[in-house]
Design a protein around this motif. Structure first.
Motif, short mmCIF file in Angstrom:
data_model
loop_
_atom_site.label_atom_id
_atom_site.label_comp_id
_atom_site.label_asym_id
_atom_site.label_seq_id
_atom_site.Cartn_x
_atom_site.Cartn_y
_atom_site.Cartn_z
N GLU A 32 0.81 -1.23 0.00
CA GLU A 32 0.00 0.00 0.00
C GLU A 32 0.83 1.26 0.00
N ARG A 33 1.91 1.20 0.74
CA ARG A 33 2.77 2.38 0.89
C ARG A 33 4.07 2.14 0.13
N THR A 34 4.11 2.56 -1.11
CA THR A 34 5.26 2.26 -1.96
C THR A 34 6.48 3.11 -1.62
N ASP A 35 6.34 3.95 -0.59
CA ASP A 35 7.48 4.75 -0.13
C ASP A 35 8.22 4.08 1.04
N LEU A 36 7.58 3.07 1.66
CA LEU A 36 8.17 2.45 2.86
C LEU A 36 9.28 1.47 2.50
N LYS A 37 10.25 1.35 3.42
CA LYS A 37 11.37 0.41 3.22
C LYS A 37 11.58 -0.45 4.46
N TYR A 38 12.16 -1.62 4.22
CA TYR A 38 12.40 -2.56 5.33
C TYR A 38 13.74 -3.25 5.15
N ILE A 39 14.57 -3.20 6.18
CA ILE A 39 15.85 -3.92 6.14
C ILE A 39 15.96 -4.76 7.41
N ASN B 87 9.87 -15.78 3.73
CA ASN B 87 9.60 -15.56 2.30
C ASN B 87 10.46 -14.43 1.73
N GLN B 88 11.71 -14.34 2.20
CA GLN B 88 12.54 -13.20 1.83
C GLN B 88 12.75 -13.06 0.33
N THR B 89 12.97 -14.19 -0.37
CA THR B 89 13.20 -14.12 -1.81
C THR B 89 11.99 -13.50 -2.50
N GLU C 47 11.88 -10.02 -4.62
CA GLU C 47 11.35 -10.02 -5.99
C GLU C 47 10.23 -9.00 -6.13
N LYS C 48 9.41 -8.92 -5.13
CA LYS C 48 8.24 -8.06 -5.17
C LYS C 48 8.58 -6.58 -4.95
N PHE C 49 9.48 -6.32 -4.00
CA PHE C 49 9.70 -4.93 -3.59
C PHE C 49 11.08 -4.37 -3.96
#
Ligand code: 3PG
Length: 308
Positions: free
Chosen positions: A241-248, A255-257, A261-263
């Motif tokens: 929904e929020r295409t500005d958010l990031k996650y590390i 399901n990391q792969t 692939e998705k983000f």
């Protein structure tokens, strides 16, 4: 007969740490056994049979392991999080469980700051970066690691806030860190949110859609804590929904792969948990664990016991 200290590490300590542990254990007159890089629980079950003390990292000390160790008196988790140890099984047998708080926290804190810079620079993609200076850093749980991240963040010119209802309020004042009254408020005001909560029944899957979508435009969640605290479905929904958010994260999700692939460059995960994988952290935590084992077996010192 001399007592035996087993060091069981599926992910081995650096050699200097193993040498130091051996010196402390043998110097105290005990035997030391080493089980490294085991691939099967049966190897651990066999190795603990004659162990009086056990030193581990993230190794799973289950009820089955405890039952296979009739002479076991103490388990020391060389590190901070002891969610890998079945405390109930140990307590019911009178086995003391300890961690080594603070000993590997600098390694994790440095990684958290490094991860912020890595994401600010769009995973080291030239021509697309931003800086962390001047950004708002939120720290969830102000323990040993959280506090170091707060101090380093301040040194980097970040505006630091923290949420930790269990912390002594004087530490925030000392560090010049703003205290948030609610976890929601922390997420609402953090460009970078660094997680430092343990994995407990209360915290598992507690970070998900509702907290993530409160974060400001372009925010990044940094997880050097535990993968179990993330509600993965909620994380995915928030990232969609929020295409500005990031996650590390230091601890790849199941399901990391698929996530990558998705983000794309909005997410990143290390291939193996590496927060405490420095020579210094191994030496600090490993030697502290050995000293704590000796201190307990020789003098009954129960400082750092977590199942009192
Ligand atoms: C800790 O809880 O101390 C860290 O997560 C380190 O874990 P490790 O020993 O598996 O590197």
């Amino acid at each position: 007969i001399t007592m035996k200290v087993l060091v069981a590490t599926e992910k081995p300590f650096a050699k200097a740490a193993v040498d130091g542990i051996r010196e402390i254990v043998q110097g105290a007159g005990y035997q030391m056994a080493l089980l490294e890089k085991y691939t099967d629980t049966n190897q651990l079950l066999t190795a603990v049979q004659d162990a009086d003390a056990l030193i581990v990292r993230s190794d799973k000390v289950t009820a089955e392991v405890v039952a296979a160790a009739p002479q076991l008196k103490i388990v020391v988790r060389a590190g901070a999080g002891y969610d890998n140890v079945d405390l109930g099984a140990c307590t019911s047998r009178g086995i003391v469980v300890m961690n080594t708080p603070g000993q590997n926290s600098n390694a994790v804190a440095e990684l958290a700051i490094g991860m912020m810079i890595f994401m600010a620079r769009n995973q080291f993609t030239p021509g697309t970066g931003t800086e962390i200076r001047g950004k708002r850093l939120g720290i969830q749980a102000y323990g040993h690691v959280g506090r170091l991240v707060g101090r380093y963040g301040k040194a980097m010119g970040m505006e630091v806030s923290a949420y930790d209802p269990y912390a002594d309020p004087s530490v925030f004042e000392e560090d010049g860190v703003r205290v948030m009254d609610t976890v929601e408020a922390l997420y609402e005001q953090s460009d970078y949110l660094s997680l430092h909560i343990p994995a407990t029944e209360q915290t598992k899957a507690s970070i998900g859609y509702s907290l993530l979508t409160r974060m400001p435009q372009g925010a990044t969640l940094v997880n050097t804590a535990r993968k179990e605290v993330i509600d993965e479905a909620g994380l995915v929904k928030a990232l969609e929904e929020r295409t500005d958010l990031k996650y590390i994260t230091d601890i790849a999700a199941g399901n990391q792969t698929a996530l990558t692939e998705k983000f794309g460059k909005r997410v990143f995960a290390t291939s193996k948990k590496m927060g405490a994988e420095t020579a210094e952290a191994n030496i600090n935590a490993g030697l502290a664990a050995a000293r704590q084992v000796v201190g307990y077996l020789k003098d009954g010192d129960t400082k750092f016991q977590v199942n009192k």
